[in-house]
Structures are given as C-alpha cells and as structure tokens.
Scaffold this active site. Sequence first.
Site, PDB file in Angstrom:
ATOM      1  N   ARG A 277      52.668  14.226 -23.089  1.00 16.17           N
ATOM      2  CA  ARG A 277      53.597  15.214 -23.867  1.00 16.17           C
ATOM      3  C   ARG A 277      53.371  16.589 -23.292  1.00 16.17           C
ATOM      4  O   ARG A 277      52.377  17.192 -23.358  1.00 16.17           O
ATOM      5  CB  ARG A 277      52.957  15.269 -25.324  1.00 16.17           C
ATOM      6  CG  ARG A 277      53.830  16.053 -26.352  1.00 16.17           C
ATOM      7  CD  ARG A 277      52.965  16.399 -27.554  1.00 16.17           C
ATOM      8  NE  ARG A 277      51.898  17.553 -27.313  1.00 16.17           N
ATOM      9  CZ  ARG A 277      50.690  17.432 -27.974  1.00 16.17           C
ATOM     10  NH1 ARG A 277      50.410  16.740 -28.798  1.00 16.17           N
ATOM     11  NH2 ARG A 277      50.008  18.703 -27.613  1.00 16.17           N
ATOM     12  N   HIS A 281      52.316  20.172 -29.794  1.00 17.10           N
ATOM     13  CA  HIS A 281      52.622  19.009 -30.484  1.00 17.10           C
ATOM     14  C   HIS A 281      54.033  19.551 -31.355  1.00 17.10           C
ATOM     15  O   HIS A 281      54.608  18.655 -31.380  1.00 17.10           O
ATOM     16  CB  HIS A 281      51.515  19.047 -31.580  1.00 17.10           C
ATOM     17  CG  HIS A 281      51.757  18.102 -32.856  1.00 17.10           C
ATOM     18  ND1 HIS A 281      52.040  16.684 -32.718  1.00 17.10           N
ATOM     19  CD2 HIS A 281      51.817  18.493 -34.020  1.00 17.10           C
ATOM     20  CE1 HIS A 281      52.027  16.368 -33.955  1.00 17.10           C
ATOM     21  NE2 HIS A 281      51.901  17.276 -34.728  1.00 17.10           N
ATOM     22  N   TYR A 291      43.003  23.329 -26.644  1.00 16.33           N
ATOM     23  CA  TYR A 291      42.463  21.893 -26.485  1.00 16.33           C
ATOM     24  C   TYR A 291      42.957  21.459 -25.067  1.00 16.33           C
ATOM     25  O   TYR A 291      42.570  20.282 -24.695  1.00 16.33           O
ATOM     26  CB  TYR A 291      42.623  20.942 -27.520  1.00 16.33           C
ATOM     27  CG  TYR A 291      44.198  20.790 -27.924  1.00 16.33           C
ATOM     28  CD1 TYR A 291      44.915  19.850 -27.232  1.00 16.33           C
ATOM     29  CD2 TYR A 291      44.725  21.483 -29.070  1.00 16.33           C
ATOM     30  CE1 TYR A 291      46.241  19.742 -27.480  1.00 16.33           C
ATOM     31  CE2 TYR A 291      46.162  21.429 -29.102  1.00 16.33           C
ATOM     32  CZ  TYR A 291      46.866  20.513 -28.595  1.00 16.33           C
ATOM     33  OH  TYR A 291      48.123  20.164 -28.826  1.00 16.33           O
TER      34      TYR A 291
HETATM   35  C1  TPP Z   1      49.202   9.590 -42.162  1.00 20.80           C
HETATM   36  C2  TPP Z   1      49.087  10.907 -41.500  1.00 20.80           C
HETATM   37  N1  TPP Z   1      48.250  11.755 -41.342  1.00 20.80           N
HETATM   38  C3  TPP Z   1      48.187  12.803 -40.787  1.00 20.80           C
HETATM   39  C4  TPP Z   1      49.477  13.333 -40.215  1.00 20.80           C
HETATM   40  C5  TPP Z   1      49.548  14.693 -39.481  1.00 20.80           C
HETATM   41  N2  TPP Z   1      50.095  14.618 -38.168  1.00 20.80           N
HETATM   42  C6  TPP Z   1      51.395  14.725 -37.940  1.00 20.80           C
HETATM   43  S1  TPP Z   1      51.531  14.257 -36.331  1.00 20.80           S
HETATM   44  C7  TPP Z   1      49.849  13.811 -36.021  1.00 20.80           C
HETATM   45  C8  TPP Z   1      49.442  13.379 -34.565  1.00 20.80           C
HETATM   46  C9  TPP Z   1      50.147  12.268 -34.318  1.00 20.80           C
HETATM   47  O1  TPP Z   1      49.637  11.923 -32.793  1.00 20.80           O
HETATM   48  P1  TPP Z   1      50.567  10.648 -32.313  1.00 20.80           P
HETATM   49  O2  TPP Z   1      50.332   9.276 -33.219  1.00 20.80           O
HETATM   50  O3  TPP Z   1      49.575  10.310 -31.086  1.00 20.80           O
HETATM   51  O4  TPP Z   1      51.931  10.967 -31.969  1.00 20.80           O
HETATM   52  P2  TPP Z   1      52.354  12.099 -31.077  1.00 20.80           P
HETATM   53  O5  TPP Z   1      52.445  13.336 -31.824  1.00 20.80           O
HETATM   54  O6  TPP Z   1      51.623  12.391 -29.731  1.00 20.80           O
HETATM   55  O7  TPP Z   1      53.765  11.752 -30.457  1.00 20.80           O
HETATM   56  C10 TPP Z   1      49.068  14.225 -37.327  1.00 20.80           C
HETATM   57  C11 TPP Z   1      47.540  14.006 -37.206  1.00 20.80           C
HETATM   58  C12 TPP Z   1      50.634  12.545 -40.489  1.00 20.80           C
HETATM   59  N3  TPP Z   1      51.869  12.999 -40.205  1.00 20.80           N
HETATM   60  N4  TPP Z   1      50.451  11.395 -41.293  1.00 20.80           N
END
Ligand code: TPP
Lengths: 372, 321
Positions: A277, A281, A291
Amino acid sequence: MLETNLEIPRQYRTEVKQPQIFRVLGQDGEPNEAYEIGYKPTEGELAKAYRWMVVGRTLDKYALMYHRMGKVRSTYGPHEGHEAADAGTALALRPEDWVAPHYRNLTLVIARGVPLEVIWAKFFAKSGDPDKGRNLTIEWGGFKKWRILSIGAPIGHQYVYAAGFAYALRYMKRDEVVAAYIGDGGTSTGGFHAGLNFAGVYKVPAAFFIYNNQYAISMPVARQTAVERLATKAAAYGIEGVSADGMDLLAVVKTAKWAVEKARRGEPALVEYVMYRFGPHTTADDPLTRYRDQKEVEEWRRWDPLARLERFLIRSGIYSESDVRTIWEEAEREVKEAAKAAEAMPDVPVEEAVRDVYSFVPKSLQEWLGEL
Amino acid sequence: MIANMAKAINMALHEEMARDERVVVLGEDVGRRGGVFLVTEGLYERFGPERVIDTPLNEGGILGFALGMAMAGLKPVAEIQFVDFIWTGADELLNHIAKLRYRSGGEYKAPLVVRAPVGSGVKSGLYHSQSPEAVFVHTPGLVVVMPSTPYNAKGLLKAAIRGDDPVVFLEPKILYRSPREEIPDGDYVVEIGKARVAREGDDVTVVAYGAMVHRALEAAEKAKASVEVVDLLTLNPMDVDAVLKSVSKTGRLVVAYDAPKTAGLGAEVAAVVAEKALDKLAAPVVRVAGPDVPQSPVAHDAIYAPTVERILKAIEKVMAY
Ligand SMILES: Cc1ncc(C[n+]2csc(CCOP(=O)(O)OP(=O)(O)O)c2C)c(N)n1
C-alpha cells in the site's frame, strides 16, 4: 534423574511448506518463464485491464485531492498499489459472478462496471449514491446491480457470507462463483477462519483472495501471523493455496483464473497477493512519521503495477508510447467530468434517513421526522 | 496543565503504568502508532513492547487475552479501536468477562478496563459512530463509565484501573480534542458510581452524559427557565440518588443521549424516576435522543444526536406543560 528424549518422530507431526511467490513480470516489464504457466489473457483483455488500472489510479488521485478540499465526505482510504490485483482478479471473473469486496477495492468496483459518476456521488454523499449517503466512502453497501455484495466496516464478515452466498448459488444450480477479498490484517479475524472453514467443509464455489499489502494500519504482517506466507493458512481448512505477486497483472490473472475456475468446479481456493500500500491507511493516517520509512516505500515503488504492465504492453507492441499517453489523458478527463456531474446532483433528502431500517417506516420514525 | 481529553487519558495511562507494574496496555495499533486517536502515545517508547502490546486484528482475541491476563493477576487496559468493532468480542465481554466473578463464586475476578471511542457527530458513518452503552449497562457484572471532560476522564480512568471489576470505559470521540481544561499536577481519582451536578438550577433537570453534557449546558444557558444539568459519569451502577435529588427539587426531567431512543439509557432514567419520584414530577419526562436508525448516516450525521436546539425545545415543552 533419568534423561528422557522428548522428541516425537516426524511422521507424527504436521509439516507446513511455505510457497514461493509466483511472479511473471520483472521491474522492466519483461516476462519470465512463468509466462507460459496457466491462463494467458488476450490482447483485448490486457488492454481492458490496463484501462481499469489507469482509471483506478486517476480516480484515487482525485479522490485524495477532493478530500483535501473538503468535497469528499468522511475519510478516504487510498488504493494506490492495488490496481493490478483488482484488475487481474476482475478479469478472471465472468460478468455473472459475484464479488465480496474488501473496502480498498476501488479498481475492482470500476471493473465491475460501476460508472465513475456513481462512485463520485458516493464519495460526495449525493443522491446518485446507491448507499444513500449512509456509509464511509469506501464501504460498498448497495452496489447489487454490479454484483457486489454489501459490506460494512467491521473486517472479516465478508468471507463468511461469501461462503454462504456461494453455497446458495450452487443450491440454486447456478454456475456463478463468488470472489471474496480481505487484507492481511483481516486474516486474524474470526470471519476469515470461519469463512474458509465452512467453504472447505461444504466445498462451495468461492475463490478467496488475500491482499497482503504488508500493513494493517500501523501493524506489519508479522503482528498478524507467525507464518511466512499467508497462503499456507489454506492447508488448515483442506483447500489449496497459492502466493503470487499482487502488483504483477499477469501473475494475478493466471492465479485468479486458476482459483475462480477451480471454485466453479466446487473446489474453493485461496490466493495470497503479496503487494504494498503506497499511501497512508486513510486520510486520517500518517505512516511516515509513525511506523515506516520512506526508503521502504521507494523500494516497493520499483514494483509499481502500472509501470510494469505499461512496459510489458509497449514491449509486446500492444500499445505505443503515445497510446499510453492518450489513455492517461482520457482517464483524467473522464474522472474530472464525472466528478463535476456528481457534484451537481442534489443532496440525499433528509426523509431518506428513516427509510430502509425495516421494510416499512415505523410510526416512531415518522414522528421523529415530523419533529425535526 | 491545560489538556484535552485524549491527553488526559494518555496521562492517566502513563501515571498508572508507572505506579503499578501489573498494568499493561493492549490493542490494535496502540504501540508505535500510539493508537488511531493517539491516546496511547509515548507508552510504547517508555514501557516497551511487553507492556504495550500491539495485537492481531481480532477483538475477541483482545478481550479474551485480557481476561486471561486479568485472571492471572495483571491489570490489562484493552483498547477497542472503535466501540463498533467490539461485537466480535461480545461473547468474551458479555458472557465471560462480565460473569467471571459470579460464576466462580467469587474465586476468580476480572479487574480489567476496556477503553473504546463512542458516539456520533464526526461524519463517520454506521460503523464508527455507535453508542451501545445500554447493552453494557444491561449486562450485570460490568461497570460502565463515560467521562465528559478531560478532568473527570483522567480521574475516572485511574479509578477504573485501580478497581477490582471489569470496567467498560467509553470515550466520546467528539470530545477528544476539545474542550480543554486545567488538570491538576498531582495524583487524583474521580470516584466511580457518582454523578456530578454540572450546573445548578431550580426548574428543570436535564440528565445527560458524555458529549451531550456540553449541549445540555449550552441549552441551559439559553433557556428562559433555571436548568440543572446532572452528568451521570458512571452509567452502571447509576447514581440514582443524585438523579432523584435533582428531580425532587425541580419537578421536571429531560434526558438527553446520543443513541437510538428506544430502550436506550434514557428509558432507564425515566423508569427510575417514575418508580421512585413520580409524585415529584410536574410534567411528563421527555427523552431527547437519536432516531431508531443505525447510528449515524454520513449524509445525515448532523441531525442524529440531540442538538442544543432540540434540548432547548424539550426544556420548553416540560416548562409549558
Ligand atoms: C473488526 C474490525 N476491527 C478493527 C477495525 C479498524 N480497522 C479498520 S482498517 C484496519 C486495518 C486493516 O488492515 P488490512 O486488513 O490489512 O487491510 P488494508 O487496510 O491493509 O487494506 C483496522 C484495524 C475494523 N474496521 N474492523
């Protein structure tokens, strides 16, 4: 005390083999010998995928820009770096197939045929938004017309209902497949495990894709799992897994086609796409101060999915340099025009706030509307 | 020093971790990132990865892990990134953490704190805006706290960490950056289970908590009547005496809360007053809350939570009765 040998012989122990990462295109766009493996997309398909990717990146760029200007409502999650995985998996699907997306699947949404104007309407929370202004920019709630299953923000649930949806498709004797998407962080959720477990037990027509883009907000993938490759997780559920370069369109198409057609035969499969990415975020995140360092980002930039595909297309004579320029210019124009059209749409009327809670509008909500 | 609520909570965590080695912090992005709202900023650098634990993305995991730690004698402070994501950990929270002391005949206990941002008003849509406090209040065994200012946030969190019960500590995210107020230098706690009278008045009592306290205070300033504002602070166990005392004085009650109206905490406040002080009431109780729709659509975020105007209207209504 007597010394005991605590060792249990090998034949009684499980063994996990970490797969290599399947890759076709080098940084310069030259294909390696893996080019001969699996499905070879036609020139037309390649051109289509490239276009989706260019539009995806352009839309992403403007979404960020318009967010800064305060036009995009709520937070936005940048998508740069994910274009090839979205376009390649989309190419492996038939129009009648379904996708259970992850929130960051912008090019996928474009590839499913959602008009840019509709996407902008959603970003601006205007009346052309199928979600009626209810969700964050990249939560795809009501895009059924384009065979996109509805998702909310809590991560992981899409894997389970993709499995259930796929079961139902087979039950109804339909030849359709569900493609489900999740991030590396998502592989820690109960939904991920339940989804793969049910899919394996019932042998449902679903293909599962993991986008391992190295981070879940600030957390590196090593904080989600102690295995080297996420694809190995498939083994625990009795299904097959593959790891591939997710920023290499050819590697994505070949592995996605493998997974989707396998799923159509009733053998669910899992593909881990190893990728990056490039951006933060979301618009509320600042990775470089917290980070990860710039050097790491630059390192991954060399594998940019668009640059590599572009070089391959030019190298194989499908496009000239000037064709490529034209495609970028067209994308820019389309994206901006669609934004303008969406901006001119009326806001979502307040009355909508009380609709769709149930199949009817309860008296209390009618009253509330009157009180406003 | 002058601090906002995010900073005040951060100070409480720093101080409690320094005071007691058993206190550990865990959650998604709480380490190097310092939490998505930067509430755990600086803890990782100061106390290290063994005490400031970045966890995998799994709320059931976070809560169950914390429960195990607490049973063993640690004092975990778990962060759920947004309260909306607590539900995959609901089994741990509602079935196990809440019931541990009871089901074990007092042999085991779960002294842990679960911190989570709550509430609407930041244009975050259906899954970053919820206020499910009524569900936690309805679960015996959980202490439920919602601070309203930096000062009480810090003092209440310190009390929660030092206590012997599981505390669900709900932080109204709209209050993280403002208002700011003076925080005393020395150590202090704010007692759990006590409401505060945020403003004295004689004609109407407005009971509120969290972000709605500030709107109630603003409405009180604008009202023609003399309005008393009671800030619950602890939602369970609720300071019933404080509510009854105020209502007995004013004879009129408005309850304001940022959650779907039906079966929300306002219903409990109204019922308690109906049971114990009906004869003191000069007008029917009025609840000002969100509509019974999923909290809180991006396009219509602004009309979700009680506004100053809506609270003012309710005050006028009970006065005109
Ligand atoms: C169950 C849940 N816990 C926490 C969150 C908060 N949150 C949103 S995105 C994220 C990180 C997700 O990372 P990843 O699955 O690797 O997807 P990426 O953002 O890298 O595409 C978190 C912790 C959430 N949306 N859902």
